[in-house]
Design a protein around this motif. Structure first.
Motif, short mmCIF file in Angstrom:
data_model
loop_
_atom_site.label_atom_id
_atom_site.label_comp_id
_atom_site.label_asym_id
_atom_site.label_seq_id
_atom_site.Cartn_x
_atom_site.Cartn_y
_atom_site.Cartn_z
N ASP A 83 0.87 -1.17 0.00
CA ASP A 83 0.00 0.00 0.00
C ASP A 83 0.91 1.22 0.00
N THR A 88 -2.41 -0.27 6.37
CA THR A 88 -3.40 0.08 7.39
C THR A 88 -3.76 -1.16 8.20
N SER A 89 -4.57 -0.96 9.22
CA SER A 89 -5.03 -2.10 10.02
C SER A 89 -5.85 -3.06 9.15
N SER A 90 -6.59 -2.50 8.20
CA SER A 90 -7.35 -3.35 7.28
C SER A 90 -6.42 -4.17 6.39
N ASP A 91 -5.32 -3.54 5.96
CA ASP A 91 -4.34 -4.26 5.16
C ASP A 91 -3.71 -5.39 5.97
N GLN A 92 -3.44 -5.12 7.25
CA GLN A 92 -2.85 -6.15 8.10
C GLN A 92 -3.82 -7.30 8.30
N GLN A 93 -5.10 -6.96 8.38
CA GLN A 93 -6.10 -8.02 8.51
C GLN A 93 -6.13 -8.88 7.24
N THR A 94 -5.95 -8.23 6.09
CA THR A 94 -5.88 -8.98 4.83
C THR A 94 -4.67 -9.90 4.83
N ASP A 96 -3.19 -11.15 7.43
CA ASP A 96 -3.48 -12.24 8.36
C ASP A 96 -4.39 -13.29 7.72
N HIS A 97 -5.39 -12.81 6.99
CA HIS A 97 -6.33 -13.72 6.33
C HIS A 97 -5.58 -14.62 5.32
N PHE A 181 -8.21 -10.05 -2.89
CA PHE A 181 -7.99 -9.05 -1.83
C PHE A 181 -7.39 -7.75 -2.37
N SER A 183 -7.02 -4.23 -4.23
CA SER A 183 -7.93 -3.11 -4.38
C SER A 183 -7.19 -1.95 -5.03
#
Length: 811
Positions: A83, A88-94, A96-97, A181, A183
């Protein structure tokens, strides 16, 4: 009178009234039998052979690692998340997923973050260990870039590198899942060795049919323009197609029996070579037949005379190519050796087609083969007029100039070729396999992201492999290992070294001597649990009877050694990352000082050669060994090819002088073609250098194929000189063969130019360089340089042989 020339005997049988039908029947029977019984070659390709580099140190070290760390033998794939504005925290969640999806069911259960996810697609069964911030948070400093924009996940694919289709399938599944994932702000790319290999397989999958159709279309158009006869245009395509069907059947059985490896790159070059050489042989036959039909009313007698005239030259030409290609079998690198036998068999079959199949078809067609421009029998007056003239047109003009001003022709040619050859100055060889993909792919895009945000060597770190002899245990030599680690880290271009005492690449958190004692005091049950991946046993007391519990740092550091010390303690990995492109020449040069520093430090720390071996493994060391092997192969093959071609020329021309300047001319032509090509590749296309395989490939093909035109021209020079004298004979030979050689050269150059349409730089560069060299050879070397030297040397050309005195007065 019985003909004792085996080539003439063969061609006479193939063109007789019964023999031509027998010849066609035999070719049809063999092709049909192979088509019905031979295995499909495309399913038996062994592309691994192309990547073999023999058994140098880097291969030995890699084999040692495979034995010492059997769980780490898979090929790694790297998932890159980027990115540009910062993760971002959303990116980190991605991240992790994706990491949790890659983990096995047991690993997911042991990883807290994975409980939050469900998965729309099953993970590939062939995935092995996964290294990610999600399951190994202590590796964050190595997996997340310093600017916070990029994170990597490393997943091992538990398949051998030879299973390219299996690896490609795993990468496809990974990309199908991870691409969902991506974007507008987050890029997700799968790269690394696994991603690169998958992209190479994708590229090759679309080349075979495309290459074949493009080659056929080009040859057909050129033949129609040259001959303006549909039958003659179709003749080379029929003969090459017939031969190709048989060759593929033979190679199918060869690959099935594992007699020698057959790779897809070899067959791609084979298709181009067959159409080029096969068409050349046909052109030589047809051009001579046209002349004979103007002199002989009997079409069969004309065809026999044609084959007697060109059969020996075609055989010598093909023999030169075959011997040149067979020298590649002696090469260490699979990139060269895998090519030799495949192409030698192909040219041998094509030669047989040129001596039997092509004349058999021509004997059936007769003069009709030239329709609508059928050659007519010349009258006695026309024959006399033709005999007194030296030809008309472009090549007659060139021939007249060369015989009048031979010194100007020679000096001018040498100046031009020398100037072109100067383009090689300052151009180095490029070993970067990533740049071999000319078009953008997910793996190259991912690599460029890594190169921008990590140390350039992140994509391909290499290992310093230390193996302790006689049952030595690395846990008893941590101080020495740390000294080696530090010595390697101090080498120029090294960005980071990780090992047992420095798992994160930073100075040791605990003094190595103290850490060595702490590791020794850890309970065996605890060590076994850590190495096996089981849950840790509880400890009721301090290790070694001291006060307090076990230092958690010691447990963590011991756990980290699982990746750098083998289970039996005999083998150690110091993972080394460079701060420069690991594929660059500077990186390859850095392998020697790294090795020297590691061995010197080991010697000083008491781990000399009698105690331990120190070797390098990984991509960069293997490329350094590849470079060394390529240089050895070149030093072996180049002089061998020159000697073999020289012997053939000497036997054919019955001269020791002519082969010397002919070989010098073709060698200079090679340097000229490579010089211009290098300038175009580096200055205009922006490449870092010329692909390392291009020079030797180009040399083999230009010397061997250039001999075709040399033999065809010089055979005619000798023939005409025996009738007319050297100067007039050279003029007539050049004027009458110039058009034929031009046609053959244009078609051969065109077929090799087809390789430039491929998205692989090695084949594209090679095709361009050979095509350019063929054109230079056609117009400059055979048109000016060689005939000019012939005229200047006079009868010395044929020393120690003698040219028969001409039948009439010599001008």
């Amino acid at each position: 009178m019985r003909n004792h020339n085996p080539i003439a005997w063969l061609t006479d049988r193939a063109t007789s009234k019964i023999g031509r039908w027998v010849t066609l029947a035999l070719w049809l029977a063999v092709a049909g039998a192979l088509a019905a019984t031979a295995p499909q070659l495309s399913k038996l390709y062994d592309n691994k052979a192309t990547t073999s580099i023999g058994n140098p140190e880097s291969v030995q070290a890699q084999n040692l690692l495979n034995q010492a760390f059997p769980k780490n033998t898979g090929i790694p794939a790297i998932i890159v998340l980027n990115d540009a504005n910062g993760l971002t925290s959303s990116d980190q969640q991605t991240a992790d997923h994706i990491a949790c999806w890659l983990l096995s069911a047991d690993q997911r259960a042991a990883t807290k973050a994975c409980a939050a996810f469900t998965y729309a697609q099953a993970r590939p069964d062939q995935l092995g260990p996964v290294v990610a911030v999600t399951n190994i948070p202590q590796a964050k400093s190595q997996l997340v870039s310093g600017d916070g924009t990029t994170e990597t996940i490393i997943a091992s694919i538990d398949l051998p590198s030879s299973d390219s289709l299996g690896i490609q399938n795993v990468i496809k599944q990974m990309r199908a899942y991870t691409d969902t994932f991506a974007s507008s702000s987050l890029q997700v790319k799968v790269t690394g060795p696994g991603g690169i290999l998958a992209d190479l397989v994708d590229v090759f999958a679309s080349t075979d049919i495309k290459l074949l159709l493009t080659t056929v279309a080009l040859v057909l158009v050129l033949l129609l323009v040259i001959y303006r006869s549909p039958l003659l245009a179709a003749l080379p395509l029929i003969s090459v197609g017939w031969a190709l069907l048989i060759i593929n059947g033979i190679l199918g059985f060869v690959a099935q029996a594992h007699l020698f490896p057959v790779g897809q790159q070899s067959t791609a070059i084979m298709d181009v070579l067959l159409f080029g050489a096969g068409t050349d042989y046909t052109i030589f036959i047809v051009a001579r037949l046209r002349e004979e039909l103007q002199h002989n009313p009997d079409r069969n007698a004309a065809l026999r005379a044609t084959m007697h005239g060109v059969g020996e030259a075609i055989t010598s030409s093909a023999g030169t190519v075959i011997l040149g290609l067979l020298t590649l079998v002696l090469a260490t690198l699979g990139l060269y050796s895998a090519l030799g036998l495949v192409l030698a068999i192909a040219v041998a079959v094509m030669l047989l087609a040129g001596l039997t199949l092509v004349p058999a078809i021509l004997s059936l067609l007769g003069r009709a083969a030239f329709w609508p421009f059928i050659p007519r029998l010349l009258t006695a007056e026309q024959l006399a007029q033709e005999e007194s003239q030296h030809g008309r047109g472009f090549w007659a003009t060139i021939a007249g100039f060369v015989t009048r001003r031979p010194a100007v022709a020679v000096v001018g040619s040498l100046i031009v070729l020398g100037a072109f050859a100067a383009g090689n100055i300052g151009i180095g060889a490029d070993f970067n396999s990533l740049t071999d993909l000319r078009d953008a792919t997910p793996s190259t895009e991912g690599y460029h992201i890594l190169a921008q945000h990590f140390a350039p060597g992140t994509l391909a770190p290499f290992d310093v492999v230390i193996h302790l002899k006689n049952g030595g245990n690395a846990y008893q030599h941590l101080v020495a290992l740390d000294q080696i680690d530090q010595a390697v880290a101090n080498v120029h271009y090294v960005a980071q070294v990780t090992g047992p005492t420095r798992p994160d690449g930073n100075p040791p958190a605990i003094d190595p001597a103290t850490l060595q004692q702490d590791f020794a005091q850890l309970p065996d049950a605890l060590k076994q649990a850590i190495r096996s991946g089981r849950s840790l046993p509880t400890t009721s007391g301090p290790p070694g009877g001291g006060s307090g519990g076990i230092d958690p740092r010691v447990i963590g550091l011991y756990a980290a050694t699982v990746n750098s010390i083998s289970d039996d303690g005999s083998t150690v990995i110091l993972t080394t990352t460079l701060n420069i492109d690991p594929y660059s020449t500077a990186a390859l040069d850095a392998m020697t000082p790294v090795r020297d520093a590691a061995r010197a430090a080991a010697q000083n720390a008491g781990l000399g050669p009698d105690v331990a071996t120190v070797q390098l493994a990984g991509v960069t060391p293997q490329l350094a060994d590849t470079r060394a092997a390529s240089q050895r192969d070149t030093m072996l093959i180049v002089p061998l090819v020159l000697v073999l071609v020289g012997i053939i020329l000497a036997l054919l021309l019955r001269s020791l002088v002519a082969p010397l300047y002919l070989l010098a001319a073709v060698t200079l032509n090679f340097f000229a073609a490579l010089g211009i090509s290098s300038l175009i590749f580096t200055r205009l296309q922006g490449e870092e250098g010329i692909s390392y395989a291009t020079p030797l490939y180009t040399f083999i093909f230009l010397v061997a194929l250039g001999a075709d035109y040399t033999i065809f021209l010089m055979s005619r020079v000798r023939e005409e000189s025996a009738r007319r004298g050297l100067v007039e004979g050279t003029q007539v030979a050049l004027s009458r063969t110039g058009g034929v050689i031009t046609s053959a050269g244009l078609i051969l150059a065109g077929t090799f130019l087809v390789l430039t349409t491929l998205p692989l730089r090695t084949l594209s560069d090679f095709g361009f360089a050979v095509a350019l060299g063929v054109l230079l050879d056609t117009f400059l070397v055979r048109g000016l340089l060689v005939p000019g030297i012939v005229v200047l040397l006079g009868r010395a050309n044929w020393w120690p042989g003698k040219l028969p005195a001409p039948a009439g007065p010599t001008p």
